[in-house]
Design a protein around this motif. Structure first.
Motif, PDB file in Angstrom:
ATOM      1  N   GLU A 150       8.052  11.511   6.845  1.00  0.00           N
ATOM      2  CA  GLU A 150       8.496  11.113   5.324  1.00  0.00           C
ATOM      3  C   GLU A 150       8.108   9.942   5.115  1.00  0.00           C
ATOM      4  O   GLU A 150       8.301   8.890   5.742  1.00  0.00           O
ATOM      5  N   GLU A 151       7.599   9.768   3.917  1.00  0.00           N
ATOM      6  CA  GLU A 151       7.264   8.231   3.234  1.00  0.00           C
ATOM      7  C   GLU A 151       8.503   7.724   2.667  1.00  0.00           C
ATOM      8  O   GLU A 151       9.137   8.349   1.715  1.00  0.00           O
ATOM      9  N   MET A 152       8.957   6.654   3.147  1.00  0.00           N
ATOM     10  CA  MET A 152      10.084   6.174   2.500  1.00  0.00           C
ATOM     11  C   MET A 152      10.321   5.746   1.364  1.00  0.00           C
ATOM     12  O   MET A 152      11.501   5.872   0.462  1.00  0.00           O
ATOM     13  N   SER A 153       9.450   5.222   0.533  1.00  0.00           N
ATOM     14  CA  SER A 153       9.101   4.968  -0.688  1.00  0.00           C
ATOM     15  C   SER A 153       9.644   5.705  -1.733  1.00  0.00           C
ATOM     16  O   SER A 153      10.249   5.300  -2.922  1.00  0.00           O
ATOM     17  N   LYS A 154       9.222   7.030  -1.706  1.00  0.00           N
ATOM     18  CA  LYS A 154       9.897   8.358  -2.561  1.00  0.00           C
ATOM     19  C   LYS A 154      11.389   8.209  -2.400  1.00  0.00           C
ATOM     20  O   LYS A 154      12.170   8.495  -3.528  1.00  0.00           O
ATOM     21  N   TYR A 155      12.003   7.861  -1.416  1.00  0.00           N
ATOM     22  CA  TYR A 155      13.510   7.649  -1.352  1.00  0.00           C
ATOM     23  C   TYR A 155      14.151   6.472  -2.240  1.00  0.00           C
ATOM     24  O   TYR A 155      14.980   6.620  -2.592  1.00  0.00           O
TER      25      TYR A 155
END
Length: 261
Positions: A150-155
């Motif tokens: 999971e890429e954190m930026s989207k969260y």
């Protein structure tokens, strides 16, 4: 949101509980083997760990890759804060069970966000470009309680998505507590009576953390003359939990802990 009966910072939404991470395999099984008595015993029933004094074993890591610096490197770089001399994961474990030190918490949460945001984006992009898996990079991200897929930026950019991670963490924590209750696990040595989980979850976690500091003789809980000495030895407890424990000791609320043979 509250997790384990304690308010949780919305900016901090780790993907995994400490127990999950220990069972998946982190830090070559080495990180916690000299401080595990500070944390709930049931975290370690299925944890992948080496024995105390042994070197780390990379084969115990979830991704079978080395991804951690020696503790001395952290010390030399000034990354160790006052209350957690083993580093970020120790801080996370303490935060998870309810300890709050606002200044240090803010530093560690910012460190987590910056590190995971940068490295998760880098890993996802490199995978996309090369088709390779990069196990060392994935293991490093796991050490920061994040899912490397999971890429954190989207969260970070979507509060609702971040909230779903916190809901998962809360649900998983409650599931772990229930599992511990149902199994009626043993808290400490053979000479110490088994104790069921307190209904006060925060109080329970703090009691578990405190027990290894005590004598094996359970009578210390019922000996009011030693209570002040006991509190001095267990200064990690919150004010509310001290009151809970005091009530247990002087038998005002004997139903809070249930002893059984």
């Amino acid at each position: 949101m509250k997790i384990n009966n304690v308010e949780w910072d919305d900016d901090f939404f780790p993907y995994y509980t400490p127990k999950e991470m220990l069972e998946m395999g982190i830090f070559g099984g080495k990180y916690m083997n000299d401080i595990k008595d500070q944390f709930p015993v049931f975290w370690f029933f299925k944890a992948k760990m080496v024995k105390r004094g042994q070197p780390k074993d990379i084969n115990l890591n979830y991704f079978r890759a080395d991804a951690s610096l020696p503790l001395k490197d952290w010390q030399d770089k000034g990354w160790i804060l006052e209350h957690d001399d083993h580093g970020w994961f120790q801080w996370y474990c303490n935060y998870f069970i309810g300890r709050r030190i606002p200044n240090e918490d803010r530093i560690q949460i910012e460190r987590w966000r910056n590190t995971v945001r940068r490295h998760s984006a880098m890993l996802i992009n490199r995978r996309r470009e090369t088709g390779l898996s990069y196990p060392s990079h994935s293991q490093a991200i796991l050490h920061w309680a994040w899912n490397p897929d999971e890429e954190m930026s989207k969260y970070i950019n979507n509060n609702k998505l971040a909230h779903t991670i916190l809901v998962r963490l809360k649900d998983k924590s409650e599931e772990e507590i229930k599992e511990a209750k149902d199994s009626k696990f043993v808290l400490s040595s053979k000479t110490t009576p088994r104790i069921r989980v307190s209904e006060n979850v925060l109080g329970y976690y703090e009691l578990v953390k405190a027990l290894p500091l005590l004598d094996n003789d359970i009578s210390i809980y019922k000996n009011t003359g030693k209570f002040s000495e006991f509190l001095l030895r267990v200064n990690i407890l919150s004010r509310g939990t001290k009151k809970l424990l005091e009530n247990i000791v002087i038998s005002k609320e004997p139903n809070k802990l249930d002893y059984f043979n």
